[in-house]
Design an enzyme around this catalytic site. Sequence first.
Site, PDB file in Angstrom:
ATOM      1  N   THR A  82      11.880   8.639 -12.408  1.00 64.41           N
ATOM      2  CA  THR A  82      11.877   9.551 -13.545  1.00 64.41           C
ATOM      3  C   THR A  82      10.508   9.607 -14.218  1.00 64.41           C
ATOM      4  O   THR A  82       9.748   8.627 -14.169  1.00 64.41           O
ATOM      5  CB  THR A  82      12.932   9.064 -14.571  1.00 64.41           C
ATOM      6  OG1 THR A  82      12.739   9.752 -15.799  1.00 64.41           O
ATOM      7  CG2 THR A  82      12.839   7.575 -14.850  1.00 64.41           C
ATOM      8  N   ASP A  83      10.237  10.726 -14.896  1.00 63.29           N
ATOM      9  CA  ASP A  83       8.983  10.828 -15.662  1.00 63.29           C
ATOM     10  C   ASP A  83       8.960   9.848 -16.839  1.00 63.29           C
ATOM     11  O   ASP A  83       7.894   9.553 -17.383  1.00 63.29           O
ATOM     12  CB  ASP A  83       8.741  12.270 -16.150  1.00 63.29           C
ATOM     13  CG  ASP A  83       9.841  12.831 -17.044  1.00 63.29           C
ATOM     14  OD1 ASP A  83      10.842  12.124 -17.296  1.00 63.29           O
ATOM     15  OD2 ASP A  83       9.691  13.983 -17.504  1.00 63.29           O
ATOM     16  N   GLU A  84      10.147   9.339 -17.229  1.00 64.10           N
ATOM     17  CA  GLU A  84      10.205   8.454 -18.409  1.00 64.10           C
ATOM     18  C   GLU A  84       9.463   7.140 -18.199  1.00 64.10           C
ATOM     19  O   GLU A  84       9.155   6.443 -19.166  1.00 64.10           O
ATOM     20  CB  GLU A  84      11.661   8.173 -18.798  1.00 64.10           C
ATOM     21  CG  GLU A  84      12.405   9.440 -19.168  1.00 64.10           C
ATOM     22  CD  GLU A  84      13.615   9.222 -20.066  1.00 64.10           C
ATOM     23  OE1 GLU A  84      13.799   8.113 -20.582  1.00 64.10           O
ATOM     24  OE2 GLU A  84      14.371  10.184 -20.236  1.00 64.10           O
TER      25      GLU A  84
ATOM     26  N   TYR B  74      16.335   1.792 -20.468  1.00 64.28           N
ATOM     27  CA  TYR B  74      16.535   2.608 -19.256  1.00 64.28           C
ATOM     28  C   TYR B  74      15.206   2.809 -18.523  1.00 64.28           C
ATOM     29  O   TYR B  74      15.089   2.503 -17.327  1.00 64.28           O
ATOM     30  CB  TYR B  74      17.148   3.969 -19.618  1.00 64.28           C
ATOM     31  CG  TYR B  74      16.976   5.009 -18.523  1.00 64.28           C
ATOM     32  CD1 TYR B  74      17.668   4.890 -17.316  1.00 64.28           C
ATOM     33  CD2 TYR B  74      16.105   6.094 -18.677  1.00 64.28           C
ATOM     34  CE1 TYR B  74      17.493   5.835 -16.293  1.00 64.28           C
ATOM     35  CE2 TYR B  74      15.927   7.033 -17.660  1.00 64.28           C
ATOM     36  CZ  TYR B  74      16.626   6.898 -16.475  1.00 64.28           C
ATOM     37  OH  TYR B  74      16.450   7.820 -15.468  1.00 64.28           O
TER      38      TYR B  74
ATOM     39  N   LYS C  17      13.831   1.499 -14.804  1.00 64.46           N
ATOM     40  CA  LYS C  17      13.391   2.397 -13.724  1.00 64.46           C
ATOM     41  C   LYS C  17      11.935   2.064 -13.314  1.00 64.46           C
ATOM     42  O   LYS C  17      11.606   2.094 -12.127  1.00 64.46           O
ATOM     43  CB  LYS C  17      13.490   3.859 -14.161  1.00 64.46           C
ATOM     44  CG  LYS C  17      14.902   4.372 -14.362  1.00 64.46           C
ATOM     45  CD  LYS C  17      15.755   4.439 -13.113  1.00 64.46           C
ATOM     46  CE  LYS C  17      15.345   5.514 -12.140  1.00 64.46           C
ATOM     47  NZ  LYS C  17      16.309   5.634 -11.001  1.00 64.46           N
TER      48      LYS C  17
HETATM   49  P1  NAD Z   1      24.358  10.021 -13.123  1.00 64.06           P
HETATM   50  O1  NAD Z   1      24.533   9.032 -14.214  1.00 64.06           O
HETATM   51  O2  NAD Z   1      24.978  11.367 -13.262  1.00 64.06           O
HETATM   52  O3  NAD Z   1      24.877   9.413 -11.757  1.00 64.06           O
HETATM   53  C1  NAD Z   1      24.645   8.086 -11.374  1.00 64.06           C
HETATM   54  C2  NAD Z   1      25.591   7.764 -10.219  1.00 64.06           C
HETATM   55  O4  NAD Z   1      25.331   6.429  -9.802  1.00 64.06           O
HETATM   56  C3  NAD Z   1      27.076   7.816 -10.603  1.00 64.06           C
HETATM   57  O5  NAD Z   1      27.801   8.508  -9.615  1.00 64.06           O
HETATM   58  C4  NAD Z   1      27.502   6.360 -10.647  1.00 64.06           C
HETATM   59  O6  NAD Z   1      28.866   6.146 -10.318  1.00 64.06           O
HETATM   60  C5  NAD Z   1      26.563   5.754  -9.605  1.00 64.06           C
HETATM   61  N1  NAD Z   1      26.347   4.302  -9.813  1.00 64.06           N
HETATM   62  C6  NAD Z   1      26.046   3.671 -10.979  1.00 64.06           C
HETATM   63  N2  NAD Z   1      25.931   2.354 -10.768  1.00 64.06           N
HETATM   64  C7  NAD Z   1      26.128   2.154  -9.425  1.00 64.06           C
HETATM   65  C8  NAD Z   1      26.117   1.002  -8.589  1.00 64.06           C
HETATM   66  N3  NAD Z   1      25.876  -0.215  -9.096  1.00 64.06           N
HETATM   67  N4  NAD Z   1      26.359   1.156  -7.276  1.00 64.06           N
HETATM   68  C9  NAD Z   1      26.614   2.386  -6.752  1.00 64.06           C
HETATM   69  N5  NAD Z   1      26.656   3.506  -7.500  1.00 64.06           N
HETATM   70  C10 NAD Z   1      26.411   3.390  -8.820  1.00 64.06           C
HETATM   71  O7  NAD Z   1      22.793  10.147 -12.919  1.00 64.06           O
HETATM   72  P2  NAD Z   1      21.907  11.414 -12.534  1.00 64.06           P
HETATM   73  O8  NAD Z   1      21.533  12.143 -13.764  1.00 64.06           O
HETATM   74  O9  NAD Z   1      22.526  12.121 -11.404  1.00 64.06           O
HETATM   75  O10 NAD Z   1      20.580  10.667 -12.026  1.00 64.06           O
HETATM   76  C11 NAD Z   1      20.469  10.246 -10.664  1.00 64.06           C
HETATM   77  C12 NAD Z   1      19.146   9.529 -10.480  1.00 64.06           C
HETATM   78  O11 NAD Z   1      18.081  10.405 -10.834  1.00 64.06           O
HETATM   79  C13 NAD Z   1      18.974   8.296 -11.376  1.00 64.06           C
HETATM   80  O12 NAD Z   1      18.335   7.311 -10.620  1.00 64.06           O
HETATM   81  C14 NAD Z   1      18.084   8.783 -12.511  1.00 64.06           C
HETATM   82  O13 NAD Z   1      17.311   7.716 -13.007  1.00 64.06           O
HETATM   83  C15 NAD Z   1      17.234   9.809 -11.810  1.00 64.06           C
HETATM   84  N6  NAD Z   1      16.738  10.921 -12.640  1.00 64.06           N
HETATM   85  C16 NAD Z   1      17.593  11.654 -13.424  1.00 64.06           C
HETATM   86  C17 NAD Z   1      17.111  12.744 -14.146  1.00 64.06           C
HETATM   87  C18 NAD Z   1      18.015  13.595 -15.005  1.00 64.06           C
HETATM   88  O14 NAD Z   1      17.522  14.450 -15.742  1.00 64.06           O
HETATM   89  N7  NAD Z   1      19.333  13.422 -14.961  1.00 64.06           N
HETATM   90  C19 NAD Z   1      15.747  13.065 -14.078  1.00 64.06           C
HETATM   91  C20 NAD Z   1      14.891  12.282 -13.283  1.00 64.06           C
HETATM   92  C21 NAD Z   1      15.409  11.229 -12.560  1.00 64.06           C
HETATM   93  O1  DAU Z   2      13.080  12.816 -18.224  1.00 69.38           O
HETATM   94  C1  DAU Z   2      14.010  12.469 -17.230  1.00 69.38           C
HETATM   95  C2  DAU Z   2      15.204  11.809 -17.876  1.00 69.38           C
HETATM   96  O2  DAU Z   2      15.934  12.843 -18.539  1.00 69.38           O
HETATM   97  C3  DAU Z   2      16.091  11.067 -16.891  1.00 69.38           C
HETATM   98  O3  DAU Z   2      15.378   9.999 -16.352  1.00 69.38           O
HETATM   99  C4  DAU Z   2      17.355  10.540 -17.581  1.00 69.38           C
HETATM  100  O4  DAU Z   2      18.222   9.962 -16.633  1.00 69.38           O
HETATM  101  C5  DAU Z   2      18.061  11.708 -18.253  1.00 69.38           C
HETATM  102  O5  DAU Z   2      19.188  11.239 -18.963  1.00 69.38           O
HETATM  103  C6  DAU Z   2      17.097  12.440 -19.194  1.00 69.38           C
HETATM  104  O6  DAU Z   2      16.768  11.599 -20.331  1.00 69.38           O
HETATM  105  P1  DAU Z   2      16.657  12.196 -21.815  1.00 69.38           P
HETATM  106  O7  DAU Z   2      16.843  11.099 -22.775  1.00 69.38           O
HETATM  107  O8  DAU Z   2      15.461  13.061 -21.956  1.00 69.38           O
HETATM  108  O9  DAU Z   2      17.952  13.173 -21.772  1.00 69.38           O
HETATM  109  P2  DAU Z   2      19.098  13.480 -22.839  1.00 69.38           P
HETATM  110  O10 DAU Z   2      19.858  14.645 -22.296  1.00 69.38           O
HETATM  111  O11 DAU Z   2      19.850  12.262 -23.232  1.00 69.38           O
HETATM  112  O12 DAU Z   2      18.263  13.969 -24.103  1.00 69.38           O
HETATM  113  C7  DAU Z   2      17.370  15.072 -24.024  1.00 69.38           C
HETATM  114  C8  DAU Z   2      16.728  15.197 -25.388  1.00 69.38           C
HETATM  115  O13 DAU Z   2      17.724  15.645 -26.328  1.00 69.38           O
HETATM  116  C9  DAU Z   2      16.194  13.891 -25.959  1.00 69.38           C
HETATM  117  O14 DAU Z   2      15.007  14.165 -26.669  1.00 69.38           O
HETATM  118  C10 DAU Z   2      17.278  13.417 -26.892  1.00 69.38           C
HETATM  119  C11 DAU Z   2      17.884  14.713 -27.405  1.00 69.38           C
HETATM  120  N1  DAU Z   2      19.326  14.672 -27.736  1.00 69.38           N
HETATM  121  C12 DAU Z   2      20.191  14.210 -26.803  1.00 69.38           C
HETATM  122  C13 DAU Z   2      21.542  14.132 -27.061  1.00 69.38           C
HETATM  123  C14 DAU Z   2      22.496  13.600 -26.022  1.00 69.38           C
HETATM  124  C15 DAU Z   2      19.774  15.119 -28.973  1.00 69.38           C
HETATM  125  O15 DAU Z   2      18.992  15.588 -29.819  1.00 69.38           O
HETATM  126  N2  DAU Z   2      21.112  15.049 -29.234  1.00 69.38           N
HETATM  127  C16 DAU Z   2      22.013  14.567 -28.330  1.00 69.38           C
HETATM  128  O16 DAU Z   2      23.231  14.507 -28.653  1.00 69.38           O
END
Ligand code: NAD
Ligand code: DAU
Length: 349
Positions: free
Chosen positions: A140-142, A165, A169
């Site tokens: 992730t970019d985080e 988190y 990562k």
């Molecule tokens: P998500 O939370 O929707 O899905 C995570 C999945 O992992 C779930 O299906 C969960 O059951 C499974 N899981 C959790 N713990 C596990 C374990 N111990 N063994 C096997 N499976 C397990 O997450 P997402 O948003 O789909 O993100 C997927 C990946 O992409 C993550 O690694 C996250 O860090 C990365 N990522 C997410 C975003 C985003 O915006 N959502 C952006 C950049 C990177």
């Molecule tokens: O940047 C990539 C990341 O993006 C991934 O690595 C993470 O897995 C994914 O969850 C996401 O993280 P963020 O914290 O950026 O996403 P989230 O949707 O939780 O929040 C987006 C922005 O919105 C953040 O600045 C917090 C804000 N927010 C979020 C929620 C849930 C609110 O203001 N209110 C809310 O209720």
Amino acid sequence: MKKILVTGGAGFIGSNFVKYILKTNTEYSVINLDLLTYAGNLENLVDIAEDPRYEFVKGDIRDSDLINELFTKYQFDTVVNFAAESHVDRSITEPEIFLTTNIIGTQTLLDASKKHWKLNPDDKYCRKYKQGVKFLQVSTDEVYGALGSTGMFTETTPLSPNSPYSASKASADMIVHAYHKTFGLPVNITRCSNNYGPYQFPEKLIPLMINNCKHEKSLPVYGDGMQIRDWLHVSDHCDAIYTVLLKGKDGEVYNIGGNNEKANIDIVKLIIKTMGKDESLIVHVQDRPGHDRRYAIDNTKITNELGWSPKYSFEKGISETIDWYLRNNEWVEKVTSGSYQEYYDKMYA
Ligand code: NAD
Ligand code: DAU
């Protein structure tokens, strides 16, 4: 036939990726290993559940016996590790599971990959691996921390994570890098910005706001809502990962972003407008502790070196996404029943 182990394939991005890869390349078969935590949902995969090139295994990436059994049985040549605890807010209330899943889980998968792919697994100096194998870590970019009002993250920006988190990562990324440097394991790391699209669990900003708007519930914006994220449609992320699998140079990191920076408050207002609701639903709540102010991805490397670029415009993507959540009421109801309400009440008390 390429045999790919996708971990976390029942989550948001993983399930989109499993469907993407089966559709895009008929030479791939997929084993989806997922623990089915609150974020994993087999409903995300009903349309391909019977596909002969697809198999689901319920299990934990921290379970090394299971992972080794799966490697022996299926002889994977590719691992794409999506499995993770992924929600920043949850990492603030329950950090431990983030460390065990995201760090130890990744190391367990790396160890099995090294053992099963190395030409001479008992020789610690052997750096030769079976032809065509690859471990891809979805990061992730985080991991780069937060930006001020200018600048962008490149692949050489130092890691400076701020939440449990993102720290977990970043740790996983460093372990992946170490397996490449020390053992020569063929790896890539991708660092993507915020994804949106179908099947995202409604704890994240966009689906949470759509769902609350639908029920005319208040829309909890953290702090002033001026935090900036770079939004990318999930199908563009899947396409980028596939591009890295095909063309990524061993050991390299690739940033993935949408060139699409938006302030949270603007996203919330856009959702309200598209859904025909009123801005009076917005409530500014206490800010997330340690909240990163701005992320922005420089994706020049993947664009210039591998030829990937995002295809979705945000306008098209967000309108299709809102529409998807409205049409898929049954899915939303299912994933928000059970422990979701308990989570919501605790998080937004
Ligand atoms: P998500 O939370 O929707 O899905 C995570 C999945 O992992 C779930 O299906 C969960 O059951 C499974 N899981 C959790 N713990 C596990 C374990 N111990 N063994 C096997 N499976 C397990 O997450 P997402 O948003 O789909 O993100 C997927 C990946 O992409 C993550 O690694 C996250 O860090 C990365 N990522 C997410 C975003 C985003 O915006 N959502 C952006 C950049 C990177
Ligand atoms: O940047 C990539 C990341 O993006 C991934 O690595 C993470 O897995 C994914 O969850 C996401 O993280 P963020 O914290 O950026 O996403 P989230 O949707 O939780 O929040 C987006 C922005 O919105 C953040 O600045 C917090 C804000 N927010 C979020 C929620 C849930 C609110 O203001 N209110 C809310 O209720």
